[in-house]
Design a protein around this motif. Sequence first.
Motif, short mmCIF file in Angstrom:
data_model
loop_
_atom_site.label_atom_id
_atom_site.label_comp_id
_atom_site.label_asym_id
_atom_site.label_seq_id
_atom_site.Cartn_x
_atom_site.Cartn_y
_atom_site.Cartn_z
N THR A 11 0.83 -1.20 0.00
CA THR A 11 0.00 0.00 0.00
C THR A 11 0.87 1.25 0.00
O THR A 11 2.04 1.21 0.35
CB THR A 11 -0.93 0.07 1.24
N PHE A 13 0.20 5.87 0.36
CA PHE A 13 -0.73 6.96 0.64
C PHE A 13 -0.72 7.97 -0.49
O PHE A 13 0.33 8.48 -0.89
CB PHE A 13 -0.35 7.65 1.95
N GLU A 34 -5.30 5.68 1.38
CA GLU A 34 -4.32 4.59 1.44
C GLU A 34 -4.79 3.56 0.41
O GLU A 34 -5.91 3.05 0.48
CB GLU A 34 -4.28 3.98 2.84
N ASP A 87 -8.06 2.55 2.92
CA ASP A 87 -8.60 3.47 3.91
C ASP A 87 -8.67 4.89 3.35
O ASP A 87 -7.82 5.28 2.54
CB ASP A 87 -7.71 3.46 5.16
N ARG A 89 -8.56 8.88 4.57
CA ARG A 89 -8.10 9.69 5.70
C ARG A 89 -8.67 11.09 5.56
O ARG A 89 -8.41 11.78 4.58
CB ARG A 89 -6.58 9.74 5.75
N ALA A 138 6.06 7.31 0.04
CA ALA A 138 4.79 7.94 0.33
C ALA A 138 4.93 9.28 1.06
O ALA A 138 4.14 10.17 0.87
CB ALA A 138 3.91 6.99 1.15
N ILE A 140 4.39 10.11 4.18
CA ILE A 140 3.23 10.41 5.05
C ILE A 140 3.66 11.29 6.20
O ILE A 140 4.62 11.10 6.84
CB ILE A 140 2.57 9.11 5.58
#
Length: 140
Positions: A11, A13, A34, A87, A89, A138, A140
């Motif tokens: 995965t 983001f 995600e 998911d 966010r 990513a 994050i």
Amino acid sequence: MKIAMLAVSATAFLHLKGPDGALLYDGKEKVGIELYGPGSPEFARVEERQTARAIKRMQDNDNKVSLAPIEDRRSEATEDLAALTADFRHIEHEDADGKPLAGAALHAAVYSDPGLGWIKEQVTKFVGDWGKFKPGSAGI
């Protein structure tokens, strides 16, 4: 070279940009999704489903390539993108009665909303890029 060091994550983001191209924040928190990437089992299942649909359309059309109606393509795209979503966010959406949605219902509502088509475009582009799933990419 130890090639396994270049293995991608399952995965990554996606920090969403609004329709104007500006990155989205909820206060100081990144708004995004995600997503399962091209090296994940979830992605493989979506590809398998897409292939099965294409084969079925050909079989239903005397083995000739045919394009599904736009309504079917939109529905299929929504289903596929929801399956690639691990998911959301800081993304909220309501049903027709104004009740907040969550989980798979939230994913489907966002992806099927024509006014939010800019999200679908970003997700489609993102999941097709192996580099986005490189460990540490990513940010994050």
